[in-house]
Design an enzyme around this catalytic site. Structure first.
Site, mmCIF file in Angstrom:
data_model
loop_
_atom_site.group_PDB
_atom_site.id
_atom_site.type_symbol
_atom_site.label_atom_id
_atom_site.label_comp_id
_atom_site.label_asym_id
_atom_site.label_seq_id
_atom_site.Cartn_x
_atom_site.Cartn_y
_atom_site.Cartn_z
ATOM 1 N N LEU A 257 38.080 37.129 40.156
ATOM 2 C CA LEU A 257 37.563 35.773 40.018
ATOM 3 C C LEU A 257 38.131 35.219 38.721
ATOM 4 C CD1 LEU A 257 33.784 36.053 41.033
ATOM 5 C CD2 LEU A 257 35.648 35.043 42.362
ATOM 6 N N ASP A 258 38.502 33.950 38.717
ATOM 7 C CA ASP A 258 39.061 33.339 37.522
ATOM 8 C C ASP A 258 38.072 33.385 36.350
ATOM 9 O OD1 ASP A 258 41.350 32.760 38.897
ATOM 10 O OD2 ASP A 258 40.850 30.655 39.258
ATOM 11 N N TYR A 259 38.604 33.229 35.165
ATOM 12 C CA TYR A 259 37.819 33.243 33.921
ATOM 13 C C TYR A 259 36.627 32.294 33.986
ATOM 14 C CZ TYR A 259 37.022 32.866 28.829
ATOM 15 O OH TYR A 259 36.480 32.866 27.562
#
Length: 249
Positions: free
Chosen positions: A106-108
């Site tokens: 999952l992205d930051y």
């Protein structure tokens, strides 16, 4: 050959050293030895008392397989280590002694459902494209979403030279005063920044993104940053699920 014998790549994966595919690559590259003999062919079965080494380090015994569900918060990276010193999802698992790793990313700045395990077999099964595991996202976007605007996503859009698989897309709500919308997107692919890139393609840039469901797991009972161990029933279902035929109802 005894009934307890198992394929070499499965032993390596279950030890948490690599996914099943990664274990096969280790074998093919000659980095695995069984009873002092280098093995390069796949499919070999080993007995419980066989001595297995990877890069000269022995697998003394199978690490206990564990499975966790995390509600990933914003500002945390989905990796085991970060060169920039940022907080990682592993840092959140304070009482987990086994070396686990996230299944997918999952992205930051993306929140939501994230599974972590040391079971390379299950991780590989879930991430393999042929499994077609549903991933359900809810995105807050800039602009007024309409069925007409979202229609291209239902047929697939080209991102970096590759067309995405058809997505299921619905409009949750629209705020005409703030000119923002909430959109639910269901995909089974796992490309980098895929949801953001897809919505950008139809001129609805993402402001906030949450993954609400992964396969049959959701966020019920978990606050941001909280995690829990999977139940025995969930693990059994995870291993038995026919993901090729799985669809969220």
């Amino acid at each position: 050959m005894s009934e307890e014998a198992q394929r070499l790549q499965k032993i390596i994966a279950q030890a948490g050293l690599a996914s099943r595919r990664g274990a096969e690559e280790l074998i093919a590259k000659g980095r695995v030895q069984v009873n002092g003999q280098t093995i390069t062919e796949l499919g070999m079965k080993v007995e419980p008392n066989d001595h297995v080494e990877v890069d000269g380090s022995p697998i003394e015994g199978r690490e206990k397989l564990v499975y966790y569900l995390l509600n990933k918060p914003r500002g945390v990276v989905t990796t085991n280590n970060d060169e920039k010193g940022r907080q990682t999802v592993i840092d959140l698992l304070g009482d987990v002694s086994q070396r686990v790793y996230p299944i997918g990313r999952l992205d930051y700045d993306t929140t939501g459902v994230l599974l972590l395990t040391n079971d390379g077999v299950v991780a590989n099964q879930l991430m393999h494209p042929k499994s077609r595991v549903d991933k359900v996202y809810v995105a807050k976007v800039e602009g007024i979403a309409t069925d007409e605007k979202l229609a291209p996503l239902k047929h697939g859009v080209v991102i970096k030279g590759r067309k995405t698989a058809p997505a299921r897309v619905t409009i949750e709500r629209v705020d005409k005063d703030k000119k923002t919308s909430m959109v639910r997107v269901i995909i089974h692919e796992g490309r980098n920044h895929q949801i953001k890139n897809m919505l950008q393609k139809v001129h609805l840039p993402v402001v906030k993104l949450t993954r609400e469901q992964y396969a049959f797991f959701d966020l019920v009972g978990l606050q941001s940053g909280e995690y829990r161990k999977l139940t025995g029933a969930e693990v059994r279902r995870l291993k038995a699920e026919d993901y090729k035929n799985y669809r969220r109802k």
